[in-house]
Scaffold this active site. Structure first.
Site, mmCIF file in Angstrom:
data_model
loop_
_atom_site.group_PDB
_atom_site.id
_atom_site.type_symbol
_atom_site.label_atom_id
_atom_site.label_comp_id
_atom_site.label_asym_id
_atom_site.label_seq_id
_atom_site.Cartn_x
_atom_site.Cartn_y
_atom_site.Cartn_z
ATOM 1 N N ASP A 125 39.898 -28.991 43.987
ATOM 2 C CA ASP A 125 38.566 -28.901 44.581
ATOM 3 C C ASP A 125 38.367 -27.564 45.293
ATOM 4 O O ASP A 125 37.276 -26.978 45.268
ATOM 5 C CB ASP A 125 38.318 -30.063 45.544
ATOM 6 C CG ASP A 125 39.360 -30.158 46.648
ATOM 7 O OD1 ASP A 125 40.487 -29.659 46.469
ATOM 8 O OD2 ASP A 125 39.052 -30.758 47.702
ATOM 9 N N LEU A 185 45.339 -32.169 43.818
ATOM 10 C CA LEU A 185 44.020 -32.481 43.257
ATOM 11 C C LEU A 185 42.944 -32.300 44.322
ATOM 12 O O LEU A 185 42.066 -31.454 44.208
ATOM 13 C CB LEU A 185 44.022 -33.913 42.710
ATOM 14 C CG LEU A 185 42.664 -34.527 42.358
ATOM 15 C CD1 LEU A 185 41.989 -33.762 41.227
ATOM 16 C CD2 LEU A 185 42.813 -36.010 42.011
ATOM 17 N N ASP A 186 43.001 -33.121 45.349
ATOM 18 C CA ASP A 186 42.083 -33.065 46.485
ATOM 19 C C ASP A 186 42.890 -33.413 47.725
ATOM 20 O O ASP A 186 43.169 -34.590 47.952
ATOM 21 C CB ASP A 186 40.943 -34.064 46.287
ATOM 22 C CG ASP A 186 40.022 -34.169 47.498
ATOM 23 O OD1 ASP A 186 40.172 -33.388 48.446
ATOM 24 O OD2 ASP A 186 39.155 -35.071 47.491
ATOM 25 N N PRO A 187 43.325 -32.391 48.445
ATOM 26 C CA PRO A 187 42.947 -30.980 48.347
ATOM 27 C C PRO A 187 43.763 -30.222 47.290
ATOM 28 O O PRO A 187 44.928 -30.510 47.074
ATOM 29 C CB PRO A 187 43.262 -30.440 49.736
ATOM 30 C CG PRO A 187 44.436 -31.275 50.187
ATOM 31 C CD PRO A 187 44.190 -32.642 49.627
#
Length: 398
Positions: free
Chosen positions: A142, A137-139
């Site tokens: 994004d 997801l993050d990282p």
């Protein structure tokens, strides 16, 4: 690897995937995708019983085998062309990557590239091993959004701009805010330790470091709702990773964390302990907080990811674009598990298809690859809202 050295072909994928770990980020969406598309999936946990229980909870019993992660067990099973997916803490990744290189197997994880992982890049490439990182997801997601925004802005404005603002904020938060404005959905000590790490970013056109990131908290409004955001880690290396043109003058460039409104006030006692620098006290507090504010079966989590880019040229032209992902968990799967497991699983399918050359990769490193990943995620229920302004034609009045 030296530029004049020919990169070897990747070791052909065997079709076997070893998914290591059954924590909260192991979701039905991601593991289910691999069970459907890989030839053979093995789920590993400390005991085979724990792995079987997790498989059952995900509704995937019979779709994968289970194994106990005992001494030497993984080493005995991993073969050339297999894929090791590490869902363990980041500190475990180097050991698993070294095993992958030794066995000429491929490797994937959702964590940031550490120094240890970077140091193994050349060995992996020479062995024909693909190393996929920063694919959650993050990282992860994004990165996809950032690459696509930069590409669209360059097409609209060009490679010269006098003022550029880039922001990327992500957070896992309670769907219904509680008094603490948070529920722990991953390692509690990791949450607090991250707060104790200085955050470097670009603000007002210059590099700035927030020794205590929470002190840089600001209000961030998204779709009519107020959140609190603060910088996280070191944002500056991502300027080049996202392909920001040298001719763009960055006024703002920050990657950070998003929380419910009221978070900073609610966490003031936590900040006092984190600021003390006493690791023993921080670990003790992390345990206490996790016991007081756990994510229970009755709770629904929420994931909010916002990536935005605002580019202004000297001639008055301006392009603005943004992505907003807002997910709420369901009884069958949390928002966080879905948003982390599905992108890394899709990345593994790209690896299995031979689409990634040997060496180190992050999620969607090119515009074409980022678009492919985003299209898949959109079609799989991880949709996001994209908005932009229509740039004025070149030569038109500002």
């Amino acid at each position: 690897m030296p530029a004049d050295r020919i990169s070897p072909a990747p070791v052909p994928a065997s079709g076997t995937v070893h998914w290591i770990g059954t924590g909260l980020s192991t979701g039905r969406s991601g593991l289910g995708l691999l069970c459907a598309q890989a030839g053979h999936v093995v789920l590993w946990d400390r005991t085979a019983e724990r792995a079987a229980d997790r498989l059952a909870a995900l509704g995937l019993t019979g779709h994968a085998e289970v194994r106990a992660l005992t001494d030497g067990a993984l080493e005995a099973e991993v073969g050339a062309g297999d894929v090791i997916v590490s869902m363990l803490p980041a500190a475990e990744h180097p050991r698993l990557l070294r095993l992958a290189i030794d066995r000429r197997a491929h490797f994937a994880c959702t964590s940031y590239v550490s120094e240890e992982i970077a140091e193994l890049e050349e060995r992996a490439a020479e062995a024909g091993v693909v190393v996929l990182t920063e694919a959650g997801l993050d990282p992860g997601i994004d990165h996809l959004m950032a690459h696509l925004l930069v590409a669209r802005a360059r097409e609209a404005i060009g490679d010269t701009a006098e003022s550029v603002d880039f922001t990327s904020y992500c957070g896992g938060i309670p769907a219904v805010p509680n008094e603490f404005r948070y529920r722990f959905s991953w390692a509690p000590y990791g949450v607090l330790a991250a707060l104790g790490s200085a955050a470097r970013h670009i603000a007002d056109g210059v590099e700035s470091t927030a020794a205590r990131p929470w002190e840089a908290t600001t209000v961030h409004r998204l779709a009519g709702e107020d959140f609190e955001v603060y910088p996280n880690r070191d944002s500056v290396p991502f300027v080049s990773q996202y392909g920001i043109p040298e001719g763009w003058h960055l006024r703002t460039f920050v990657r950070g964390t998003l929380r419910n409104a009221g978070w900073r006030a609610a966490w003031e006692p936590v900040f006092q302990v984190v600021a003390s620098g006493d690791a023993v006290q921080v670990r003790r507090l992390a345990k206490e907080l996790a016991e007081r504010h756990p994510t229970t079966e009755a709770d629904r989590d929420r994931v909010v990811l916002s990536v935005a880019l605002d580019v202004r040229a000297a001639d008055g032209k301006r392009w603005q674009g943004s992505y907003l992902m807002d997910l709420t968990g369901e009884e069958s799967e949390s928002a966080m598990a879905r948003a982390v497991s599905l992108p890394v699983a899709y990345g593994v399918t790209r690896l299995l298809a031979g689409a990634l050359p040997p060496g180190l990769h992050r999620a969607g490193q090119s515009e074409e690859e980022a678009a492919r990943w985003m299209a898949f995620l959109d079609s799989s229920g991880l949709g996001s809202t994209f908005t932009d302004t229509v740039p004025a034609p070149r030569g038109a009045d500002a």
